[in-house]
Design an enzyme around this catalytic site. Structure first.
Site: not given
Length: 484
Positions: A26-28, A30
């Site tokens: 995951n990112c910030m 998504r």
């Protein structure tokens, strides 16, 4: 079971179950899911899950669920898989379902080859953008935290100068805050070197040393190193992060070559020593001067465009930045922001670019007002609008404006209007990167807070009016659908 856990399990089901998932990260905002078979993914079901704000298909299926939520969803998926985030998920098959590994490997190779061919046209650009993102995205929380702490220190200092507060403990507090801020900003070259080494396949510690080399910490007084091209003294940090990234890329090449030719018995001693010696000398005498020229020229051009173009430049930047975010091209500006901060103490590009998100917020507010019957849209806006005000625009882009089409265009116009106001006022800079929207306000330099607020309000109003008048259709207003 929490709502985040329920969301995670519904996402798993929509992408074909855990047996169809290769890995999760995951990112910030998504959850990024790599699937084994795209045909097993129910895209429509995935998009209509309550809590999913958007879906992007790339190398990984990217499910936009918003900040905060994304960590809980991804972690629960990792718990269910039994492996850490980013690690391959093992898939066990019983004897009655023996797997033809040879066929599987052939199919996998064929799929990878087709995907590679599909990306050939933009392969090099995508690779550069991906590398820049991988180097700087892990640093964004540090940028935000250190920048906000520095902003608080600046506010306290201004209040002391104005006579509103006083006391030795306030002075000490300001000093401590500035020390914390400099823990990130003063040693950014080292952090950049470490992350660049990870990205290019070099040893992270060696990358950090090369980054630290550009700080010239051993130079003092008469022991001055000269720029071999101009004959002038080299300055600490000359060439900035552009020089660091290039130097670490060269380091990765040198280190890999040395690993191949140095005997295993002495590799741990000889390889890092020779690699640092070669690349360190090149960095000081070649890369720093050349990168310094490049970064100085780049910053001068950007500042010139903003100052000379004024309203026009502000409108173009503000209106075009949202499509750049959509395409992932906005990461190319990160080194420019940092170089502007290194040279002048602020980036005058970021406040203008931040207007793109503000225009989108205005567009979203207009949709809330105009599309009262569209409960699906309004439910999506409930989750996406609050974080949009704080400068996190992906939920609105992928969950609202882009699927609907027209609001995306009117949001861009709103961003352009806000950018024109910022450009017209001029000299509105940000002392750090990371946040935008309202969150950027504490980082505005030279007390130009009112100018930045004026830009935000103009972008909100522009996006709202354009969307209210031109950004909706009868179907949006009277049906309960979001996009196609």
């Amino acid at each position: 079971m929490t709502k985040e856990q329920q969301l995670a399990e519904r996402i798993i089901a929509a992408v074909g179950g855990m047996d169809n998932i290769d890995s999760v990260m995951n990112c910030m905002t998504r959850v990024r899911i790599k699937v084994l078979d795209e045909n097993k993914v129910d895209d429509q079901e995935l998009r209509h899950i309550d809590g999913v704000m958007g879906v992007i298909h790339d190398e990984r299926i990217q499910v936009v669920v918003g900040p905060g939520t994304v960590n809980k969803v991804a972690n629960h998926m990792a718990e269910l898989s039994g492996v850490k985030l980013g690690d391959p998920i093992p898939h066990h098959h019983n004897d009655s379902e023996k797997m033809d590994y040879k066929s599987y490997a052939a199919d996998k190779a064929k799929a990878n080859k087709e995907a590679h061919k599909a990306k050939q046209k933009n392969g090099k650009l995508n690779k550069v953008l991906k590398s820049i993102a991988n180097i700087f995205i892990p640093l964004i929380p540090a940028f935000i935290g250190a920048g906000l702490i520095g902003g608080i220190a600046a506010v306290l200092s201004n209040l002391m100068v104005a006579g509103y507060i006083s006391g030795a403990w306030i002075t000490q507090l300001i000093t401590v805050f500035n020390v914390i801020k400099d823990g990130m900003l003063a040693y950014l070259a080292i952090f950049t070197g470490i992350n660049a080494a990870k990205e290019f396949g070099a040893t992270p510690g060696l990358g950090g040393v090369i980054g630290g080399t550009t700080l010239l910490t051993g130079i003092a007084g008469k022991n001055i190193l000269m720029n071999v091209f101009t004959g002038e003294p080299l300055q600490p940090g000359q060439g900035g992060i552009i020089g660091v990234i290039f130097a670490v890329w060269i380091l990765s090449i040198v280190e890999k070559r040395l690993h191949k030719i140095v005997p295993n018995a002495i590799d741990i001693i000889v390889t890092p020593t020779i690699a640092l010696l070669i690349v360190g000398l090149l960095t000081i005498f070649i890369f720093m001067p050349l990168a310094g020229f490049v970064s100085d020229s780049l910053v001068s051009v950007v500042n010139g465009i903003i100052s000379i173009g004024g309203v026009f430049s502000g409108f173009i930047i503000g209106a075009s930045f949202l499509p750049l975010v959509m395409l992932g091209l906005h990461h190319i500006f990160t080194p420019i922001h940092i170089e502007m901060i290194n040279q002048s103490g602020a980036t005058y590009l970021l406040p203008i670019a931040a207007m793109a998100g503000a225009g989108q917020v205005g567009a979203a507010l207009a949709l809330w007002v105009r599309c009262k019957r569209n409960t699906t849209l309004r439910n999506t806006l409930k989750g996406a609008l609050p974080v949009g005000f704080l400068g996190i625009g992906e939920p609105l882009i992928y969950g609202v404006t882009l699927p609907l089409g027209r609001p995306f265009l009117t949001a861009c116009i709103g961003g352009g209007i806000g950018g024109a106001v910022i450009g017209g006022i001029g000299h509105i800079g940000a002392k750090a990167i990371g946040p935008s929207g309202v969150s950027l306000l504490p980082l505005i330099s030279d007390n130009m807070y009112l100018g930045y607020i004026a830009g935000l309000l103009a972008a909100y109003a522009g996006g709202f009016v354009c969307t209210y008048l031109f950004g909706t259709t009868k179907a949006m207003r009277q049906t309960d659908l979001l996009g196609d």
